[in-house]
Scaffold this active site. Structure first.
Site, PDB file in Angstrom:
ATOM      1  N   GLU A  60      75.250  -8.049 -10.066  1.00  0.00           N
ATOM      2  CA  GLU A  60      75.938  -7.201  -9.820  1.00  0.00           C
ATOM      3  C   GLU A  60      74.947  -6.315  -9.416  1.00  0.00           C
ATOM      4  OE1 GLU A  60      77.450  -5.070 -12.863  1.00  0.00           O
ATOM      5  OE2 GLU A  60      78.839  -4.152 -11.833  1.00  0.00           O
ATOM      6  N   ASP A  80      76.363 -10.708 -14.501  1.00  0.00           N
ATOM      7  CA  ASP A  80      76.833  -9.188 -15.609  1.00  0.00           C
ATOM      8  C   ASP A  80      76.184  -9.008 -15.798  1.00  0.00           C
ATOM      9  OD1 ASP A  80      77.964  -6.888 -14.883  1.00  0.00           O
ATOM     10  OD2 ASP A  80      79.530  -7.732 -15.088  1.00  0.00           O
ATOM     11  N   ILE A  82      75.014  -5.360 -17.517  1.00  0.00           N
ATOM     12  CA  ILE A  82      75.576  -5.069 -18.668  1.00  0.00           C
ATOM     13  C   ILE A  82      77.389  -4.719 -17.914  1.00  0.00           C
ATOM     14  CG2 ILE A  82      76.853  -2.873 -19.762  1.00  0.00           C
ATOM     15  CD1 ILE A  82      72.681  -1.817 -19.395  1.00  0.00           C
ATOM     16  N   ASP A  83      78.431  -5.568 -18.465  1.00  0.00           N
ATOM     17  CA  ASP A  83      80.154  -4.605 -18.487  1.00  0.00           C
ATOM     18  C   ASP A  83      80.426  -4.101 -19.255  1.00  0.00           C
ATOM     19  OD1 ASP A  83      82.273  -5.193 -16.764  1.00  0.00           O
ATOM     20  OD2 ASP A  83      83.002  -6.258 -18.449  1.00  0.00           O
ATOM     21  N   THR A  85      79.660  -0.731 -17.899  1.00  0.00           N
ATOM     22  CA  THR A  85      78.527   0.381 -18.122  1.00  0.00           C
ATOM     23  C   THR A  85      78.685   1.994 -18.318  1.00  0.00           C
ATOM     24  OG1 THR A  85      77.521  -1.171 -16.107  1.00  0.00           O
ATOM     25  CG2 THR A  85      76.652   1.213 -16.033  1.00  0.00           C
ATOM     26  N   ASP A 227      82.336 -10.172 -13.054  1.00  0.00           N
ATOM     27  CA  ASP A 227      82.968  -9.853 -14.392  1.00  0.00           C
ATOM     28  C   ASP A 227      83.883 -11.249 -14.787  1.00  0.00           C
ATOM     29  OD1 ASP A 227      82.490  -6.370 -14.028  1.00  0.00           O
ATOM     30  OD2 ASP A 227      83.869  -6.729 -12.375  1.00  0.00           O
TER      31      ASP A 227
HETATM   32  C1  IPD Z   1      82.729  -2.652 -14.420  1.00  0.00           C
HETATM   33  C2  IPD Z   1      84.232  -2.672 -16.058  1.00  0.00           C
HETATM   34  C3  IPD Z   1      84.941  -1.741 -15.731  1.00  0.00           C
HETATM   35  C4  IPD Z   1      86.032  -2.651 -14.714  1.00  0.00           C
HETATM   36  C5  IPD Z   1      85.110  -2.794 -13.217  1.00  0.00           C
HETATM   37  C6  IPD Z   1      84.332  -3.497 -13.808  1.00  0.00           C
HETATM   38  P1  IPD Z   1      80.981  -2.613 -14.919  1.00  0.00           P
HETATM   39  O1  IPD Z   1      82.030  -3.756 -14.834  1.00  0.00           O
HETATM   40  O2  IPD Z   1      83.929  -4.061 -16.372  1.00  0.00           O
HETATM   41  O3  IPD Z   1      86.120  -2.097 -16.450  1.00  0.00           O
HETATM   42  O4  IPD Z   1      86.951  -1.986 -14.818  1.00  0.00           O
HETATM   43  O5  IPD Z   1      86.887  -3.683 -12.010  1.00  0.00           O
HETATM   44  O6  IPD Z   1      83.263  -3.818 -12.372  1.00  0.00           O
HETATM   45  O7  IPD Z   1      80.051  -2.034 -13.747  1.00  0.00           O
HETATM   46  O8  IPD Z   1      79.925  -1.738 -16.200  1.00  0.00           O
HETATM   47  O9  IPD Z   1      79.705  -3.665 -15.256  1.00  0.00           O
END
Ligand code: IPD
Length: 284
Positions: A60, A80, A82-83, A85, A227
């Site tokens: 990411e 990813d 930290i999903d 964030t 994701d």
């Molecule tokens: C995001 C989260 C968020 C979703 C976004 C993702 P990130 O990932 O999962 O809930 O709405 O589309 O990209 O930026 O926290 O790694």
């Protein structure tokens, strides 16, 4: 991946969760990144690169810094760090690390670690999906009746998603046209009698809830290959379906998805949704 240094990753994320963070924005004011996202991503890539020097990486924060996201036939790790964030920034304890692995463009396995609840979700193609060693199965929720939905000005042929608990995420775009489509998609599913629609702030963990049978479906526009990669293997191995919002096969780079416990439910949701265009990961 069972031997991965989860304890160190978890220690870094849990410690940082409670501390002040330096937060920057990426594609929008709601698309956040911190120094911990970078730290964890660098740690994961350097460890994996040491063990598998010929493998490729899609990650990411590297992508946000301009690295190309192209899935070739080579063995590729899709990361990813930290999903969730935004959750992480707010100390909302729903954050995960997600690592998927593909060979010849086929997803082979995925691991997702829920950092604050110490839950390790794993899935390997043909070998099942597990959470802390317990087998995962999607819910058996298939109950639905077809009927015509013409309430609130919606001329929509929809089938009943009666009793379904559906998860989604908002995605990073917040312009009025995107928000209108996002809310209207949610409204369509509620009109189709879904029991509820939940937004928890982490697409990977929402997808793990689906794999665990704690929800019946998930859809989103605006998520990315990092994701989706690990979660897709976990859901498929738990008996679920992951498809494109057009109703066709999943396109990992298309930034959109419908996943459900049954193909029928996935198709019903795909038919009800209006498209929100986020472009493609491999064209950025
Ligand atoms: C995001 C989260 C968020 C979703 C976004 C993702 P990130 O990932 O999962 O809930 O709405 O589309 O990209 O930026 O926290 O790694």
């Amino acid at each position: 991946m069972a031997c991965w240094r989860w304890t160190e990753t978890e220690r870094i994320i849990r410690k940082a969760l409670t501390e002040e963070k330096r937060v920057s924005t990426k594609t929008s004011a709601a698309d956040l990144v911190t120094e911990t996202d970078h730290l964890v991503e660098d740690l994961i890539i350097s460890e994996l690169r040491e063990r598998f020097p010929s493998h490729r990486f899609i990650a990411e924060e590297a992508a946000a810094s301009g690295a190309k996201c192209v899935l070739t036939h080579s063995p590729t790790w899709i990361i990813d760090p930290i999903d969730g964030t935004c959750n992480f920034v707010h100390r909302f304890p729903t954050v995960a690390v997600s690592i998927g692995f593909a060979v010849r463009q086929e997803l082979e396995f995925g691991v997702i670690y829920h950092c604050t609840e110490e839950r390790l979700y794993t899935g390997r193609r043909g070998r099942g999906a597990f959470c802390n060693g317990q087998r995962l199965r999607v819910s058996g929720e298939t109950e639905m009746e077809s009927h015509h939905l013409a309430q609130a000005g919606l001329e929509l042929m929809a089938s009943d998603l009666s009793k379904a608990l559906v998860l989604t995420e908002i995605g990073p775009k917040r312009d009025p046209a995107t928000l209108k489509l996002f809310l209207s998609n949610m409204e369509r599913l509620l009109h189709a009698k879904a029991h509820g629609v939940r937004v928890i702030g982490s697409s990977t963990l929402a997808l793990c809830h689906l794999a665990s049978g704690a929800a019946d479906a998930y859809y989103q526009f605006g998520l990315h290959c990092w994701d989706l990669a690990a979660a897709t293997v976990i859901i498929r191995e738990a008996g679920g379906i992951v498809i494109d919002t057009s109703g066709g096969p999943l396109d990992l780079m298309a930034c959109r998805v419908v996943a459900a416990s049954t193909r029928e439910m996935a198709m019903l949701i795909a038919q009800a949704l209006q498209t929100i265009n986020y472009g493609r990961d491999d064209e950025k």
